[in-house]
Write a protein that holds these residues in place. Structure first.
Motif, PDB file in Angstrom:
ATOM      1  N   GLY A  19       0.757  -1.164  -0.019  1.00  0.00           N
ATOM      2  CA  GLY A  19      -0.082   0.062  -0.074  1.00  0.00           C
ATOM      3  C   GLY A  19       0.936   1.221   0.039  1.00  0.00           C
ATOM      4  O   GLY A  19       0.427   2.389   0.105  1.00  0.00           O
ATOM      5  N   ARG A  20       2.071   1.188  -0.140  1.00  0.00           N
ATOM      6  CA  ARG A  20       2.919   2.409  -0.045  1.00  0.00           C
ATOM      7  C   ARG A  20       3.500   2.990  -1.439  1.00  0.00           C
ATOM      8  O   ARG A  20       3.458   2.023  -2.413  1.00  0.00           O
ATOM      9  N   ASP A  21       3.424   4.296  -1.594  1.00  0.00           N
ATOM     10  CA  ASP A  21       4.041   4.804  -2.860  1.00  0.00           C
ATOM     11  C   ASP A  21       5.307   4.921  -3.066  1.00  0.00           C
ATOM     12  O   ASP A  21       6.108   4.832  -4.214  1.00  0.00           O
ATOM     13  N   ARG A  22       6.064   5.168  -1.841  1.00  0.00           N
ATOM     14  CA  ARG A  22       7.295   5.471  -1.961  1.00  0.00           C
ATOM     15  C   ARG A  22       8.022   4.646  -0.914  1.00  0.00           C
ATOM     16  O   ARG A  22       7.487   4.498   0.223  1.00  0.00           O
ATOM     17  N   ILE A  23       9.493   4.276  -1.229  1.00  0.00           N
ATOM     18  CA  ILE A  23      10.291   3.176  -0.108  1.00  0.00           C
ATOM     19  C   ILE A  23      11.487   3.975  -0.098  1.00  0.00           C
ATOM     20  O   ILE A  23      12.175   4.130  -1.249  1.00  0.00           O
ATOM     21  N   SER A  24      12.049   4.197   1.059  1.00  0.00           N
ATOM     22  CA  SER A  24      13.274   4.817   1.258  1.00  0.00           C
ATOM     23  C   SER A  24      14.408   4.018   1.159  1.00  0.00           C
ATOM     24  O   SER A  24      14.249   2.565   1.878  1.00  0.00           O
ATOM     25  N   LEU A  25      15.535   4.079   0.621  1.00  0.00           N
ATOM     26  CA  LEU A  25      16.810   3.444   0.737  1.00  0.00           C
ATOM     27  C   LEU A  25      17.092   2.895   2.151  1.00  0.00           C
ATOM     28  O   LEU A  25      17.512   1.674   2.434  1.00  0.00           O
ATOM     29  N   ASN A  26      16.960   3.811   3.091  1.00  0.00           N
ATOM     30  CA  ASN A  26      17.272   3.440   4.543  1.00  0.00           C
ATOM     31  C   ASN A  26      16.394   2.257   5.038  1.00  0.00           C
ATOM     32  O   ASN A  26      16.888   1.649   5.830  1.00  0.00           O
ATOM     33  N   GLU A  27      15.006   2.474   4.556  1.00  0.00           N
ATOM     34  CA  GLU A  27      14.202   1.366   5.001  1.00  0.00           C
ATOM     35  C   GLU A  27      14.705   0.067   4.735  1.00  0.00           C
ATOM     36  O   GLU A  27      14.763  -0.885   5.247  1.00  0.00           O
ATOM     37  N   ILE A  28      15.121   0.015   3.247  1.00  0.00           N
ATOM     38  CA  ILE A  28      15.375  -1.244   2.625  1.00  0.00           C
ATOM     39  C   ILE A  28      16.797  -1.982   3.435  1.00  0.00           C
ATOM     40  O   ILE A  28      16.847  -3.011   3.750  1.00  0.00           O
ATOM     41  N   ILE A  29      17.565  -0.946   3.611  1.00  0.00           N
ATOM     42  CA  ILE A  29      19.016  -1.294   4.283  1.00  0.00           C
ATOM     43  C   ILE A  29      18.596  -2.048   5.718  1.00  0.00           C
ATOM     44  O   ILE A  29      19.460  -2.808   6.341  1.00  0.00           O
ATOM     45  N   ALA A  30      17.553  -1.372   6.260  1.00  0.00           N
ATOM     46  CA  ALA A  30      17.278  -1.933   7.751  1.00  0.00           C
ATOM     47  C   ALA A  30      16.574  -3.129   7.627  1.00  0.00           C
ATOM     48  O   ALA A  30      16.361  -3.787   9.074  1.00  0.00           O
ATOM     49  N   TRP A  31      15.975  -3.438   6.592  1.00  0.00           N
ATOM     50  CA  TRP A  31      15.221  -4.853   6.834  1.00  0.00           C
ATOM     51  C   TRP A  31      16.088  -6.043   6.781  1.00  0.00           C
ATOM     52  O   TRP A  31      16.971  -5.957   6.564  1.00  0.00           O
ATOM     53  N   ASP A  32      15.358  -7.129   7.353  1.00  0.00           N
ATOM     54  CA  ASP A  32      15.944  -8.459   7.574  1.00  0.00           C
ATOM     55  C   ASP A  32      15.837  -8.984   6.217  1.00  0.00           C
ATOM     56  O   ASP A  32      14.863 -10.100   6.041  1.00  0.00           O
ATOM     57  N   ILE A  33      16.808  -8.885   5.214  1.00  0.00           N
ATOM     58  CA  ILE A  33      16.809  -9.162   3.787  1.00  0.00           C
ATOM     59  C   ILE A  33      18.445  -9.678   3.657  1.00  0.00           C
ATOM     60  O   ILE A  33      19.127  -9.091   4.254  1.00  0.00           O
ATOM     61  N   PRO A  34      18.517 -10.685   2.594  1.00  0.00           N
ATOM     62  CA  PRO A  34      19.684 -10.837   2.187  1.00  0.00           C
ATOM     63  C   PRO A  34      20.719  -9.731   1.968  1.00  0.00           C
ATOM     64  O   PRO A  34      20.231  -8.872   1.429  1.00  0.00           O
TER      65      PRO A  34
END
Length: 118
Positions: A19-34
């Motif tokens: 449901g989000r229109d925009r996603i920040s790089l900082n958020e992505i870096i903080a996620w538990d992903i490979p």
């Protein structure tokens, strides 16, 4: 099998941005992903910045050897990268590539690195 696993990875990550229109790089870096996916998004952000801004910062108009300018440029680039927002469409396209990259890196690291480097 490969495509099914890529789809599973994508769905897991897409659930974080529902449901989000925009996603920040900082958020992505903080996620538990490979880490490979984080690296892919980081490089993607740098590519966006290079297309939109870095040509100006590296132009002959500025003294590229001036230490104050070099320091300010590094600070500005890092600040802009940390504030970068991906549209949902950009995010979704990059996620597809990042998922394939991450899975390929696990399954065949030498081949993946050769493809990325060359």
């Amino acid at each position: 099998m490969f495509e099914k696993e890529v789809e599973n990875i994508k769905q897991k990550v897409l659930s974080k941005v529902s449901g989000r229109d925009r996603i920040s790089l900082n958020e992505i870096i903080a996620w538990d992903i490979p880490q490979a996916m984080k690296d892919y998004f980081n490089i993607f952000a740098e590519r966006i910045l290079s297309e939109e801004l870095l040509n100006v910062l590296y132009s002959k108009r500025f003294d590229q050897n001036n230490s104050d300018f070099i320091s300010a440029r590094k600070t500005l680039i890092n600040t802009l990268k940390n504030a970068l927002l991906f549209t949902y469409s950009e995010f979704e396209d990059a996620l597809d590539k990042a998922s394939k990259f991450a899975l390929n890196f696990v399954l065949r690291p030498e081949w993946t690195l050769a493809k990325v480097i060359f």
